[in-house]
Design a protein around this motif. Structure first.
Motif, PDB file in Angstrom:
ATOM      1  N   ALA A  57      14.500 -73.627  54.871  1.00 64.04           N
ATOM      2  CA  ALA A  57      15.291 -73.722  53.643  1.00 64.04           C
ATOM      3  C   ALA A  57      16.118 -75.006  53.611  1.00 64.04           C
ATOM      4  N   ARG A  58      16.698 -75.370  54.751  1.00 68.08           N
ATOM      5  CA  ARG A  58      17.524 -76.573  54.784  1.00 68.08           C
ATOM      6  C   ARG A  58      16.666 -77.824  54.597  1.00 68.08           C
ATOM      7  N   ILE A  59      15.491 -77.836  55.210  1.00 69.92           N
ATOM      8  CA  ILE A  59      14.571 -78.969  55.034  1.00 69.92           C
ATOM      9  C   ILE A  59      14.195 -79.119  53.562  1.00 69.92           C
ATOM     10  N   GLU A  60      13.918 -78.009  52.900  1.00 70.06           N
ATOM     11  CA  GLU A  60      13.544 -78.050  51.488  1.00 70.06           C
ATOM     12  C   GLU A  60      14.699 -78.540  50.625  1.00 70.06           C
ATOM     13  N   HIS A  61      15.929 -78.173  50.981  1.00 72.08           N
ATOM     14  CA  HIS A  61      17.091 -78.656  50.233  1.00 72.08           C
ATOM     15  C   HIS A  61      17.210 -80.180  50.340  1.00 72.08           C
ATOM     16  N   ILE A  62      17.005 -80.691  51.547  1.00 69.67           N
ATOM     17  CA  ILE A  62      17.099 -82.139  51.759  1.00 69.67           C
ATOM     18  C   ILE A  62      16.013 -82.859  50.966  1.00 69.67           C
ATOM     19  N   LEU A  63      14.798 -82.331  51.008  1.00 68.46           N
ATOM     20  CA  LEU A  63      13.699 -82.941  50.266  1.00 68.46           C
ATOM     21  C   LEU A  63      13.962 -82.922  48.765  1.00 68.46           C
ATOM     22  N   GLY A  64      14.537 -81.815  48.298  1.00 66.69           N
ATOM     23  CA  GLY A  64      14.849 -81.717  46.869  1.00 66.69           C
ATOM     24  C   GLY A  64      15.826 -82.788  46.434  1.00 66.69           C
ATOM     25  N   ARG A  65      16.827 -83.084  47.248  1.00 65.11           N
ATOM     26  CA  ARG A  65      17.811 -84.116  46.899  1.00 65.11           C
ATOM     27  C   ARG A  65      17.161 -85.496  46.858  1.00 65.11           C
ATOM     28  N   ILE A  66      16.272 -85.756  47.830  1.00 69.17           N
ATOM     29  CA  ILE A  66      15.620 -87.068  47.876  1.00 69.17           C
ATOM     30  C   ILE A  66      14.725 -87.264  46.660  1.00 69.17           C
ATOM     31  N   LEU A  67      14.070 -86.208  46.218  1.00 68.11           N
ATOM     32  CA  LEU A  67      13.143 -86.315  45.092  1.00 68.11           C
ATOM     33  C   LEU A  67      13.844 -86.565  43.766  1.00 68.11           C
ATOM     34  N   THR A  68      15.152 -86.330  43.705  1.00 66.98           N
ATOM     35  CA  THR A  68      15.889 -86.608  42.458  1.00 66.98           C
ATOM     36  C   THR A  68      16.187 -88.092  42.289  1.00 66.98           C
ATOM     37  N   LEU A  69      16.032 -88.880  43.339  1.00 65.97           N
ATOM     38  CA  LEU A  69      16.337 -90.308  43.267  1.00 65.97           C
ATOM     39  C   LEU A  69      15.239 -91.070  42.535  1.00 65.97           C
ATOM     40  N   SER A  70      15.626 -92.129  41.842  1.00 64.83           N
ATOM     41  CA  SER A  70      14.651 -92.983  41.163  1.00 64.83           C
ATOM     42  C   SER A  70      13.967 -93.878  42.184  1.00 64.83           C
ATOM     43  N   GLU A  71      12.856 -94.501  41.789  1.00 67.84           N
ATOM     44  CA  GLU A  71      12.150 -95.405  42.689  1.00 67.84           C
ATOM     45  C   GLU A  71      13.031 -96.591  43.064  1.00 67.84           C
ATOM     46  N   GLU A  72      13.860 -97.049  42.118  1.00 68.01           N
ATOM     47  CA  GLU A  72      14.766 -98.168  42.397  1.00 68.01           C
ATOM     48  C   GLU A  72      15.789 -97.779  43.464  1.00 68.01           C
ATOM     49  N   GLU A  73      16.334 -96.571  43.325  1.00 65.76           N
ATOM     50  CA  GLU A  73      17.310 -96.113  44.316  1.00 65.76           C
ATOM     51  C   GLU A  73      16.660 -95.946  45.687  1.00 65.76           C
ATOM     52  N   VAL A  74      15.452 -95.399  45.720  1.00 62.79           N
ATOM     53  CA  VAL A  74      14.733 -95.231  46.978  1.00 62.79           C
ATOM     54  C   VAL A  74      14.512 -96.580  47.653  1.00 62.79           C
ATOM     55  N   ALA A  75      14.058 -97.576  46.881  1.00 62.30           N
ATOM     56  CA  ALA A  75      13.797 -98.905  47.433  1.00 62.30           C
ATOM     57  C   ALA A  75      15.071 -99.533  47.982  1.00 62.30           C
ATOM     58  N   GLU A  76      16.179 -99.348  47.270  1.00 63.22           N
ATOM     59  CA  GLU A  76      17.457 -99.931  47.698  1.00 63.22           C
ATOM     60  C   GLU A  76      17.927 -99.297  49.009  1.00 63.22           C
ATOM     61  N   HIS A  77      17.877 -97.972  49.100  1.00 63.35           N
ATOM     62  CA  HIS A  77      18.339 -97.282  50.311  1.00 63.35           C
ATOM     63  C   HIS A  77      17.395 -97.523  51.488  1.00 63.35           C
ATOM     64  N   LEU A  78      16.080 -97.588  51.224  1.00 68.41           N
ATOM     65  CA  LEU A  78      15.121 -97.854  52.289  1.00 68.41           C
ATOM     66  C   LEU A  78      15.337 -99.252  52.864  1.00 68.41           C
ATOM     67  N   SER A  79      15.652-100.199  52.005  1.00 69.97           N
ATOM     68  CA  SER A  79      15.932-101.562  52.456  1.00 69.97           C
ATOM     69  C   SER A  79      17.139-101.582  53.388  1.00 69.97           C
ATOM     70  N   SER A  80      18.143-100.772  53.061  1.00 69.06           N
ATOM     71  CA  SER A  80      19.345-100.694  53.891  1.00 69.06           C
ATOM     72  C   SER A  80      19.010-100.100  55.265  1.00 69.06           C
ATOM     73  N   VAL A  81      18.184 -99.044  55.279  1.00 68.68           N
ATOM     74  CA  VAL A  81      17.772 -98.428  56.538  1.00 68.68           C
ATOM     75  C   VAL A  81      16.995 -99.428  57.389  1.00 68.68           C
ATOM     76  N   SER A  82      16.073-100.146  56.773  1.00 67.36           N
ATOM     77  CA  SER A  82      15.246-101.113  57.500  1.00 67.36           C
ATOM     78  C   SER A  82      16.089-102.221  58.106  1.00 67.36           C
ATOM     79  N   ALA A  83      17.109-102.670  57.385  1.00 68.57           N
ATOM     80  CA  ALA A  83      17.977-103.733  57.891  1.00 68.57           C
ATOM     81  C   ALA A  83      18.826-103.228  59.061  1.00 68.57           C
ATOM     82  N   ARG A  84      19.339-102.011  58.949  1.00 69.09           N
ATOM     83  CA  ARG A  84      20.219-101.461  59.989  1.00 69.09           C
ATOM     84  C   ARG A  84      19.460-101.210  61.288  1.00 69.09           C
ATOM     85  N   PHE A  85      18.176-100.872  61.174  1.00 66.99           N
ATOM     86  CA  PHE A  85      17.392-100.551  62.366  1.00 66.99           C
ATOM     87  C   PHE A  85      16.262-101.564  62.577  1.00 66.99           C
ATOM     88  N   SER A  86      16.530-102.814  62.235  1.00 63.48           N
ATOM     89  CA  SER A  86      15.508-103.863  62.332  1.00 63.48           C
ATOM     90  C   SER A  86      15.096-104.144  63.767  1.00 63.48           C
TER      91      SER A  86
END
Length: 487
Positions: free
Chosen positions: A29-58
């Motif tokens: 149930a908790r995994i599904e809740h997390i996935l549901g929140r991620i799916l509400t994001l737009s493609e632009e928001e996903v790209a922006e946050h993914l870029s931040s993750v990639s930079a932090r863990f480069s």
């Protein structure tokens, strides 16, 4: 007394060395809740946050993308979507189920040492070695890591210290192969070879692949309308045996100091502990490096085996039999009298000797050494595989005495009949002194293997289950003292 020279080299745990591993935040149930929140994001928001993750863990370089993708696939079944997700969103989802794990945040200890497969480019009189170590991190979970080093003619020891921030686990070979006769023997030993196992295995070739086995299991499950308990138990046992006895590999361009073998099965869920590597030479002269190690599942311990020829490709081998229990098994570097030979401990106190016709099956053992001196009254054990000398098999031992004080000793066994003890040190060869007494587990000095080279014994040892160092002993002097002391 035997002269022991300590080497001014210390390998300390480095908490910056991290592994990317799968992270589970909780139940379905908790995994599904997390996935549901991620799916509400737009493609632009996903790209922006993914870029931040990639930079932090480069610092994980291209490996980051591969891990995020792999971890996304693990939770894909929780997604109930008809539409295909973008690659960016898949990677971003994977980042929520990935975490860094500091493999040696707590300790780097219990070393084993063998000659390196590659001895090229060295000055005369030097030997290159592979050092394996037990790395312990968060949750007291132990993994197996490696270093390269050189033992120089002048007594210096140099170890290539890793500056790499990230380490890599091996990749599983998708279609490992199995020998049917050996597979059946292991099932029989475990009490699971029955009519269901025979039905499943009979159509398979004498050498079969993992995919063939899984396909056969799925066929039987679909063809059996009533899943009886014995049937399911047998299938689960077969699947477990196959998944444990698998092969893994590292890409050859991954440096040895970046290779880590973390727990990966139900048997070693909480740790791969105290690997004792030996350079084993068979009757044809072929060399295989075997490591006996302790698999810990959080409740019980079981000795297991790891095999490699190049420290790139490894095979896990399950050990079975009445004598396979407790900890601290060490394989001899060759057969004796046509049989495999191994040291062990079955009763928490003594050192035993075992012989077997097959590397995987061990049923008989004999006690060859019992606690005799005060410094080993609590228990004895080996500190690595026996080393062959002209005088006999040299075995570095450990003893535990008052105040749970660990010390190293030595014994000498007959070359042709290792059941016969020729010599045994009355006093410790090496024990923790000064700063060596302080660490994760105070007053412990321990080793999982030594290297004999041109008359000198190089003993890597762990001080207080925390830091690793080295000591050197002149073998002739040690052998003379062993024979003087007698059995």
């Amino acid at each position: 007394m035997v002269t022991v020279t300590r080497v001014p080299v210390k390998l300390r745990p480095n908490p910056q060395r991290v592994l990317l591993r799968y992270f589970s935040p909780g139940e379905k149930a908790r995994i599904e809740h997390i996935l549901g929140r991620i799916l509400t994001l737009s493609e632009e928001e996903v790209a922006e946050h993914l870029s931040s993750v990639s930079a932090r863990f480069s610092h994980h370089e291209s490996y980051l993308k591969e891990r995020l993708s792999r971890h996304f696939e693990r939770i894909r079944p929780y997604l109930f979507l008809d539409a295909e997700l973008s690659e960016e969103r898949k990677l971003f989802i994977g980042s929520f189920f990935t975490s860094e794990y500091s493999i040696e945040a707590s300790a780097l200890f219990n070393p084993s040492i063998v000659p390196h497969p590659d001895q090229s480019g060295l000055p005369e009189g030097a030997v290159r070695f592979v050092l394996s170590l037990r790395a312990t991190g968060e949750g007291h979970i132990s993994s197996l890591v490696f270093r390269e080093g050189v033992f120089h003619p002048d007594g210096r020891v140099t170890v290539e210290e890793s500056g790499a921030r990230y380490v890599l686990p091996p990749q599983v070979i998708a279609n490992s192969t199995y020998n049917k006769r050996e597979f059946i023997a292991k099932l029989t030993e475990a009490g699971y070879y029955n009519e269901y196992a025979e039905l499943l295995l009979s159509p398979l070739e004498e050498e079969f692949g993992y995919r063939d086995l899984i396909r056969r299991i799925e066929e039987l499950r679909e063809a059996t309308p009533t899943h009886t308990r014995p049937f399911l138990g047998t299938l689960e046992a077969i699947e477990w045996l196959a998944s444990f006895n698998q092969e893994v590999y590292f890409p050859p361009d991954v440096p040895i100091d970046r290779r880590v073998i973390p727990p990966a099965t139900v048997v070693d869920l909480k740790g791969i502990e105290d690997a004792r590597f030996v350079r084993f030479v068979d009757e044809r002269g072929a060399v295989t490096y075997y490591a006996t190690y302790t698999a810990y599942d959080g409740t019980s311990f079981s000795p297991q085996l790891l095999a490699t020829k190049d420290f790139t490709h490894f095979r896990f081998i399950s050990l079975t039999g009445k004598a396979v229990k407790n900890k601290g098994f060490a394989l001899f570097p060759r057969k004796i009298g046509g049989k495999y030979c191994m040291l062990g401990r079955q009763d928490n106190e003594t050192i035993t000797l075992m012989f077997s016709d097959h590397l995987s099956f061990w049923n008989e053992y004999r006690i060859i050494l019992r606690p005799k001196y005060v410094w080993e009254f609590i228990q004895m054990g080996n500190c690595g595989p026996p080393i062959e000398t002209e005088a006999g098999w040299l075995v570095i031992t450990h003893g535990v005495g008052p105040m749970r004080h660990y010390a190293l000793g030595a014994v000498l066994l007959d070359r042709e009949d290792p059941l016969r003890v020729l010599g045994r040190l009355r006093d410790p060869l090496l024990e923790a002194v000064g700063e060596e007494r302080a660490g994760y587990v105070p007053n412990v000095l321990y080793s999982c293997g030594s290297l004999l080279h041109e008359g000198r014994l190089l003993i890597p040892y762990a001080m207080s289950d925390y830091v690793t160092s080295f000591a050197i002993v002149q073998v002739d002097e040690l052998l003379e003292e062993l024979l003087r002391c007698g059995p």
